[in-house]
Motif scaffolding. Structure first.
Motif, PDB file in Angstrom:
ATOM      1  N   THR A 417     -12.329 -32.218 -28.233  1.00  7.53           N
ATOM      2  CA  THR A 417     -13.103 -31.988 -29.451  1.00  7.53           C
ATOM      3  C   THR A 417     -13.072 -33.194 -30.383  1.00  7.53           C
ATOM      4  O   THR A 417     -13.702 -33.169 -31.448  1.00  7.53           O
ATOM      5  CB  THR A 417     -12.556 -30.759 -30.196  1.00  7.53           C
ATOM      6  N   ASP A 418     -12.346 -34.242 -29.994  1.00  4.37           N
ATOM      7  CA  ASP A 418     -12.274 -35.471 -30.805  1.00  4.37           C
ATOM      8  C   ASP A 418     -12.323 -36.658 -29.858  1.00  4.37           C
ATOM      9  O   ASP A 418     -11.342 -37.396 -29.686  1.00  4.37           O
ATOM     10  CB  ASP A 418     -10.995 -35.470 -31.649  1.00  4.37           C
ATOM     11  N   LEU A 419     -13.476 -36.817 -29.221  1.00  2.83           N
ATOM     12  CA  LEU A 419     -13.602 -37.855 -28.212  1.00  2.83           C
ATOM     13  C   LEU A 419     -13.501 -39.250 -28.824  1.00  2.83           C
ATOM     14  O   LEU A 419     -13.045 -40.190 -28.162  1.00  2.83           O
ATOM     15  CB  LEU A 419     -14.936 -37.695 -27.468  1.00  2.83           C
ATOM     16  N   GLU A 420     -13.939 -39.434 -30.058  1.00  2.00           N
ATOM     17  CA  GLU A 420     -13.885 -40.758 -30.689  1.00  2.00           C
ATOM     18  C   GLU A 420     -12.512 -41.060 -31.286  1.00  2.00           C
ATOM     19  O   GLU A 420     -12.299 -42.153 -31.816  1.00  2.00           O
ATOM     20  CB  GLU A 420     -14.955 -40.852 -31.775  1.00  2.00           C
ATOM     21  N   THR A 431       0.202 -32.258 -40.427  1.00  2.00           N
ATOM     22  CA  THR A 431      -0.604 -33.056 -41.347  1.00  2.00           C
ATOM     23  C   THR A 431      -1.651 -33.840 -40.555  1.00  2.00           C
ATOM     24  O   THR A 431      -1.325 -34.543 -39.602  1.00  2.00           O
ATOM     25  CB  THR A 431       0.282 -34.026 -42.139  1.00  2.00           C
ATOM     26  N   ILE A 432      -2.929 -33.732 -41.001  1.00  2.00           N
ATOM     27  CA  ILE A 432      -4.039 -34.404 -40.324  1.00  2.00           C
ATOM     28  C   ILE A 432      -4.388 -35.653 -41.126  1.00  2.00           C
ATOM     29  O   ILE A 432      -4.586 -35.602 -42.350  1.00  2.00           O
ATOM     30  CB  ILE A 432      -5.261 -33.488 -40.205  1.00  2.00           C
ATOM     31  N   THR A 433      -4.467 -36.814 -40.445  1.00  2.00           N
ATOM     32  CA  THR A 433      -4.846 -38.079 -41.063  1.00  2.00           C
ATOM     33  C   THR A 433      -5.962 -38.708 -40.247  1.00  2.00           C
ATOM     34  O   THR A 433      -6.249 -38.292 -39.114  1.00  2.00           O
ATOM     35  CB  THR A 433      -3.648 -39.039 -41.138  1.00  2.00           C
ATOM     36  N   THR A 434      -6.609 -39.742 -40.855  1.00  2.00           N
ATOM     37  CA  THR A 434      -7.703 -40.438 -40.171  1.00  2.00           C
ATOM     38  C   THR A 434      -7.150 -41.618 -39.388  1.00  2.00           C
ATOM     39  O   THR A 434      -6.217 -42.293 -39.806  1.00  2.00           O
ATOM     40  CB  THR A 434      -8.736 -40.938 -41.187  1.00  2.00           C
ATOM     41  N   LEU A 435      -7.747 -41.824 -38.208  1.00  2.00           N
ATOM     42  CA  LEU A 435      -7.433 -43.002 -37.409  1.00  2.00           C
ATOM     43  C   LEU A 435      -8.459 -44.099 -37.619  1.00  2.00           C
ATOM     44  O   LEU A 435      -8.178 -45.268 -37.379  1.00  2.00           O
ATOM     45  CB  LEU A 435      -7.368 -42.630 -35.925  1.00  2.00           C
ATOM     46  N   LYS A 436      -9.672 -43.727 -38.047  1.00  2.00           N
ATOM     47  CA  LYS A 436     -10.746 -44.670 -38.314  1.00  2.00           C
ATOM     48  C   LYS A 436     -11.442 -44.242 -39.598  1.00  2.00           C
ATOM     49  O   LYS A 436     -11.319 -43.093 -40.038  1.00  2.00           O
ATOM     50  CB  LYS A 436     -11.757 -44.695 -37.159  1.00  2.00           C
ATOM     51  N   SER A 437     -12.155 -45.186 -40.174  1.00  2.00           N
ATOM     52  CA  SER A 437     -12.936 -44.856 -41.366  1.00  2.00           C
ATOM     53  C   SER A 437     -14.108 -43.965 -40.963  1.00  2.00           C
ATOM     54  O   SER A 437     -14.666 -44.098 -39.864  1.00  2.00           O
ATOM     55  CB  SER A 437     -13.444 -46.133 -42.040  1.00  2.00           C
ATOM     56  N   LEU A 438     -14.495 -43.061 -41.860  1.00  2.00           N
ATOM     57  CA  LEU A 438     -15.548 -42.093 -41.589  1.00  2.00           C
ATOM     58  C   LEU A 438     -16.834 -42.527 -42.265  1.00  2.00           C
ATOM     59  O   LEU A 438     -16.819 -43.109 -43.356  1.00  2.00           O
ATOM     60  CB  LEU A 438     -15.136 -40.709 -42.075  1.00  2.00           C
ATOM     61  N   ASP A 439     -17.945 -42.227 -41.646  1.00  2.00           N
ATOM     62  CA  ASP A 439     -19.262 -42.546 -42.185  1.00  2.00           C
ATOM     63  C   ASP A 439     -20.084 -41.268 -42.210  1.00  2.00           C
ATOM     64  O   ASP A 439     -20.400 -40.710 -41.146  1.00  2.00           O
ATOM     65  CB  ASP A 439     -19.940 -43.625 -41.332  1.00  2.00           C
ATOM     66  N   ARG A 440     -20.421 -40.821 -43.416  1.00  2.00           N
ATOM     67  CA  ARG A 440     -21.185 -39.582 -43.526  1.00  2.00           C
ATOM     68  C   ARG A 440     -22.575 -39.720 -42.939  1.00  2.00           C
ATOM     69  O   ARG A 440     -23.154 -38.744 -42.434  1.00  2.00           O
ATOM     70  CB  ARG A 440     -21.280 -39.175 -45.001  1.00  2.00           C
ATOM     71  N   GLU A 441     -23.120 -40.938 -43.031  1.00  2.00           N
ATOM     72  CA  GLU A 441     -24.466 -41.135 -42.500  1.00  2.00           C
ATOM     73  C   GLU A 441     -24.482 -41.055 -40.972  1.00  2.00           C
ATOM     74  O   GLU A 441     -25.537 -40.809 -40.385  1.00  2.00           O
ATOM     75  CB  GLU A 441     -25.012 -42.496 -42.960  1.00  2.00           C
ATOM     76  N   MET A 442     -23.366 -41.228 -40.309  1.00  2.00           N
ATOM     77  CA  MET A 442     -23.271 -41.066 -38.858  1.00  2.00           C
ATOM     78  C   MET A 442     -23.027 -39.613 -38.471  1.00  2.00           C
ATOM     79  O   MET A 442     -23.625 -39.095 -37.533  1.00  2.00           O
ATOM     80  CB  MET A 442     -22.153 -41.947 -38.310  1.00  2.00           C
ATOM     81  N   SER A 443     -22.161 -38.932 -39.197  1.00  2.00           N
ATOM     82  CA  SER A 443     -21.853 -37.522 -38.911  1.00  2.00           C
ATOM     83  C   SER A 443     -21.314 -36.879 -40.175  1.00  2.00           C
ATOM     84  O   SER A 443     -20.346 -37.376 -40.766  1.00  2.00           O
ATOM     85  CB  SER A 443     -20.830 -37.410 -37.775  1.00  2.00           C
ATOM     86  N   LYS A 444     -21.951 -35.782 -40.574  1.00  2.00           N
ATOM     87  CA  LYS A 444     -21.545 -35.119 -41.810  1.00  2.00           C
ATOM     88  C   LYS A 444     -20.375 -34.157 -41.585  1.00  2.00           C
ATOM     89  O   LYS A 444     -19.643 -33.857 -42.529  1.00  2.00           O
ATOM     90  CB  LYS A 444     -22.722 -34.345 -42.395  1.00  2.00           C
ATOM     91  N   TRP A 445     -20.242 -33.624 -40.355  1.00  2.00           N
ATOM     92  CA  TRP A 445     -19.181 -32.668 -40.034  1.00  2.00           C
ATOM     93  C   TRP A 445     -18.469 -33.125 -38.774  1.00  2.00           C
ATOM     94  O   TRP A 445     -19.078 -33.680 -37.854  1.00  2.00           O
ATOM     95  CB  TRP A 445     -19.730 -31.258 -39.796  1.00  2.00           C
ATOM     96  N   ARG A 463      -5.041 -21.672 -30.608  1.00  2.00           N
ATOM     97  CA  ARG A 463      -6.003 -22.648 -31.086  1.00  2.00           C
ATOM     98  C   ARG A 463      -6.615 -22.164 -32.388  1.00  2.00           C
ATOM     99  O   ARG A 463      -6.805 -20.958 -32.584  1.00  2.00           O
ATOM    100  CB  ARG A 463      -7.133 -22.864 -30.069  1.00  2.00           C
ATOM    101  N   VAL A 464      -6.974 -23.124 -33.200  1.00  2.00           N
ATOM    102  CA  VAL A 464      -7.667 -22.807 -34.441  1.00  2.00           C
ATOM    103  C   VAL A 464      -8.716 -23.894 -34.668  1.00  2.00           C
ATOM    104  O   VAL A 464      -8.452 -25.084 -34.465  1.00  2.00           O
ATOM    105  CB  VAL A 464      -6.694 -22.721 -35.632  1.00  2.00           C
ATOM    106  N   PRO A 465      -9.939 -23.544 -35.048  1.00  2.00           N
ATOM    107  CA  PRO A 465     -10.949 -24.558 -35.356  1.00  2.00           C
ATOM    108  C   PRO A 465     -10.734 -25.140 -36.750  1.00  2.00           C
ATOM    109  O   PRO A 465     -10.431 -24.410 -37.706  1.00  2.00           O
ATOM    110  CB  PRO A 465     -12.268 -23.785 -35.251  1.00  2.00           C
ATOM    111  N   VAL A 466     -10.886 -26.451 -36.841  1.00  2.00           N
ATOM    112  CA  VAL A 466     -10.775 -27.149 -38.115  1.00  2.00           C
ATOM    113  C   VAL A 466     -12.100 -27.870 -38.355  1.00  2.00           C
ATOM    114  O   VAL A 466     -12.482 -28.751 -37.565  1.00  2.00           O
ATOM    115  CB  VAL A 466      -9.599 -28.149 -38.115  1.00  2.00           C
ATOM    116  N   PHE A 467     -12.797 -27.486 -39.433  1.00  2.00           N
ATOM    117  CA  PHE A 467     -14.083 -28.086 -39.780  1.00  2.00           C
ATOM    118  C   PHE A 467     -13.848 -29.075 -40.924  1.00  2.00           C
ATOM    119  O   PHE A 467     -13.450 -28.680 -42.020  1.00  2.00           O
ATOM    120  CB  PHE A 467     -15.088 -27.021 -40.204  1.00  2.00           C
ATOM    121  N   ILE A 468     -14.102 -30.359 -40.625  1.00  2.00           N
ATOM    122  CA  ILE A 468     -13.890 -31.427 -41.604  1.00  2.00           C
ATOM    123  C   ILE A 468     -15.255 -31.886 -42.105  1.00  2.00           C
ATOM    124  O   ILE A 468     -16.078 -32.396 -41.313  1.00  2.00           O
ATOM    125  CB  ILE A 468     -13.107 -32.592 -40.986  1.00  2.00           C
TER     126      ILE A 468
END
Length: 779
Positions: A417-420, A431-445, A463-468
């Protein structure tokens, strides 16, 4: 004589074997057809004799010709001149008459059930002339019944049923017997019914054979089947009568006279806490001795229950306990409730005084199972800004072990579910952290799955779904909404509108987009007017544009937004100079063609290009023609004769016909090697007859053959395989005869081939083949 007006007076004389009527009236002589009324006899003188009826007991008669009766006429004087003749049913076979005395005898046993009466005719003849002395007289012989048939029932076994607990006298079934004896005579066919077996439960009506219940309270649950034997006896049941019997199988049918009862009034059921909702955890059963719908039961929980329910299995009539809500060993481990069972169908005759229901207590014990971790929320929704740097905090998920020992839990992200690989989760605290910078214009969710696993039992996972959700940041500058095709006329005037432009921004501001358009104030050709509705007009600042001077202009336009931080961009608007009519409609925007001052003109370039194309076409055509040249085939004839058998249907005139086959068809024109000699093979067939050694003086033939051999050996066009060489001339009278094997016989003769070695080096190979196979040498 029988008549509708005759009232016979029958007087029977019962002898040992015969019962016969004497006379219908009192006068034995000169009796005629008539009636006896008030003692008066109507007489007729012509009729001098008659017997009206005879009676004969059945089963009597036989070989001794049993006497039946006697006929006598007044014409009979006893002198033997009268002859009695009998005709009719059985005359001459069953019944015989004495011609002289008129005595009638029966010749065999008679059965009334086969035939009850015989009608015969009697004649009185003159013995000498056979003349009738009196008209023939009709009389009857009736077979008198005796009790020789026993009663018989229609069936050997009858089947019947009656409800249990029936009242005394309840009719069950009627059985009837029949007797073949005469129903109208005596008591031979008068039957009386009695019961031989089945008392005291049942009785039978002696006259009509109706079987009835004789004992109250017969219970099917105690005894269900009964065998009753019924007897039918004739002669009104008197001594000496005949009898017959039948068996009646009687079954007591069930009624709902027994209530359901629990064998044990306390049940204990064990259930694991992981049982799914609607799952069965146990069964209880009540007993009902009834059958069918009388034994159908319904189970209910008294007062109902929040966690459990009970339903009835219609096949086994058991109560099935099911789960209404999920069980939790850690919350509650023991339950207890009361169950009621009752019949669904009741019989009003038995509900008084009996309680047609029963009760039992059910205790449920919940067993602990190792349950997977439970997340505090499901699902998780987390928001994060798109300008968040790599390694920034996003959110936290939390799960715990619901079991009593509360085992430790570790976390992981399902990478499917997190291929990138944009996110990372801490193994211990979630605790969930970012590995790369996020771009809303590429993907909003971003929808990822977080897995919680017990450390001590890796098989227990949840399992639990997490919507970011990626929140927008003003990091994109506005730009033209589209690609504009803008032109200006050569004859345009200053201040004329040539284009309206608008902008777009991929960001999503909270209030809305507000764009500001501007160009350099020092631009002498064009100006811009912001309409303050996210659009702007491009106007000319002067007139007199010329395509010769400048065919197009590049106008930089600066677009800015109003969000924080303010983003702006410069987009270039291309303005072409075109020729227009008087109304401003564009006619042509191409620049005028001017001669080249230091190079070739356009026409010259086009001519050169055409020449090149023509040359290429000629080369292609020439190559195609060369490919279509037809090569000389190796084999000129239509069929390749190599390795084929050539069949000569008609050889013709011997050696003179050798030109019928052209060996040239086997020649390969490509073979140019003059030094390559012909290859010979050992022939499969030998010459069939002996050839004599040639005379040495035949030099002309030898020279001719040598010349031809030399030609063939040195011929560069000879085929590279063995073939048949045709010799057009052998010489006249050649002792070598024909070298052809076409007429050779199939068998090998005794021939000496030594002379072949004397023919020269050209025949060396041939001599080696045939001398090697000489029979003399082999021996």
């Amino acid at each position: 004589k029988k008549s509708t007006n005759v009232l016979p007076l029958m007087v029977f004389c019962r002898l040992h074997t015969v019962s016969m009527i004497l006379l219908p009236c009192h006068n034995l002589k000169a009796i005629v057809k008539g009636t006896c009324n008030d003692g008066k006899i109507l007489q007729r003188s012509k009729r001098g004799w008659m017997w009206n009826q005879f009676f004969l007991l059945e089963e009597y008669g036989g070989n001794d010709h049993q006497y039946v009766g006697k006929l006598h006429s007044n014409m009979d004087k006893g002198d033997g001149n009268v002859k009695y003749v009998l005709t009719g049913d059985g005359a001459g076979t069953l019944f015989l008459i004495d011609e002289k005395s008129g005595d009638i005898h029966a010749t065999k046993r008679l059965d009334r059930e086969e035939k009850a009466m015989y009608t015969l005719h009697a004649k009185v003849l003159d013995r000498n002339t056979n003349a009738e002395l009196e008209p023939d007289t009709e009389f009857n012989i009736k077979i008198h019944d005796i009790n020789d048939n026993a009663p018989r029932f229609a069936k050997e076994v009858y089947f019947a049923s009656v409800p249990e607990m029936s009242e005394v006298g309840t009719s069950v079934v009627t059985v009837t017997a029949t007797d073949a004896d005469d129903q109208t005579y005596g008591n031979s066919a008068k039957l009386v019914y009695s019961i031989l077996q089945g008392q005291p439960y049942f009785s039978v009506d002696s006259e009509n054979g109706t079987i009835k219940t004789a004992l109250p309270g017969m219970d099917r649950e105690v005894k269900e089947n009964y065998q009753v034997v019924i007897q039918a006896k004739d002669m009104a049941g008197q001594m000496g009568g005949l009898s017959g019997t039948t068996t009646v199988s009687i079954t007591l049918t069930d009624v709902n006279d027994s209530p359901p009862r629990f064998a044990n009034h306390s049940f204990r059921v064990t259930a694991v806490e992981s049982t799914e909702i609607g799952g069965a955890i146990g069964r209880i059963r009540a007993d009902d001795p009834d059958i069918g719908r009388n034994a159908e039961m319904e189970y209910t929980i008294v007062g109902g229950h929040d966690i459990f329910n009970i339903i009835t299995d219609q096949t086994t009539q058991e109560g099935v306990i099911i789960i209404k809500k999920a069980l939790d060993y850690e919350s509650k481990r023991d339950y207890e409730f009361r169950v009621e069972v009752k019949n669904t169908y009741l019989d009003a005759r038995f509900i008084h005084g009996l309680q047609f229901k029963d009760y039992a207590t059910v205790k449920v014990t919940v067993e602990d199972v190792d349950e997977p971790p439970i997340f505090s929320r499901n699902p998780y929704i987390i928001e994060v800004h798109e300008d968040t740097a790599a390694g920034s905090f996003v959110g936290v998920v939390s799960a715990r072990d619901p079991d009593a020992d509360n085992k430790a839990v570790k976390y992981s992200i399902d990478r499917h579910t997190d291929l990138e690989r944009l996110f990372h989760i801490d193994l211990v605290n979630g605790t969930i952290t970012t590995l790369k910078s996020l771009d809303r214009e590429m993907s909003k969710w971003h929808n990822i799955s977080v897995v919680a696993t017990e450390i001590n039992n890796p098989r227990q996972t949840t399992r639990v779904p997490v919507f970011i959700k990626v929140l927008d940041v003003n990091d994109n500058a506005p730009e033209f909404a589209m690609s504009y095709d803008t032109f200006v006329c050569e004859n345009v005037k200053a201040g004329q509108l040539i284009q309206t432009i608008s902008a777009v921004d991929t960001d999503e501001p909270l209030v809305g987009h507000k764009f500001v358009f501007s160009i350099s104030a020092s631009n002498p050709n064009f100006t811009i007017v912001d309409k303050e509705d996210n659009t702007a007009n491009i106007l000319t600042r002067r007139g007199g544009f010329s395509r010769r001077e400048m065919s197009m202009y590049f106008l930089p336009v600066v677009i800015s937004d109003n969000d924080y931080p303010i983003q702006s961009s410069t987009s270039t608007l291309i303005v072409r100079v075109c020729a227009c009519d008087s109304r401003g409609n564009m006619q042509s925007c191409n620049p005028e063609v001017l001669p080249f001052s230091d190079g070739l003109t356009t026409g010259a370039l086009v001519a050169i290009l055409l020449c090149v194309i023509i040359l290429l076409m000629i080369v292609v055509l020439f190559a195609a023609l060369r490919r279509q040249r037809k090569k000389e085939p190796l084999i000129i004839s239509k069929e390749d004769v190599r390795d084929n058998v050539v069949s000569y249907n008609d050889e013709g005139g011997g050696e003179e016909d050798t030109q019928a086959f052209d060996i040239g068809t086997l020649r390969n024109p490509e073979v140019m090697d003059a030094n390559k000699l012909r290859r010979d093979i050992i022939p499969e067939m030998l010459f069939p007859f002996r050839r004599t050694s040639p005379i040495k003086d035949n030099t002309d033939v030898r020279d001719f053959i040598n010349g031809r051999l030399q030609e063939n050996d040195s011929d560069p066009t000879a085929p590279p395989y063995d073939s048949l060489a045709t010799y057009a001339y052998e010489g006249s009278g050649s002792l070598a005869e024909s070298l052809s094997s076409l007429e050779s016989a199939a068998t090998e003769g005794d021939q000496d081939y030594d002379y072949l070695s004397n023919w020269g080096p050209q025949f060396k190979k041939l001599a080696e083949m045939y001398i090697g196979k000489s029979p003399d040498r082999e021996t």
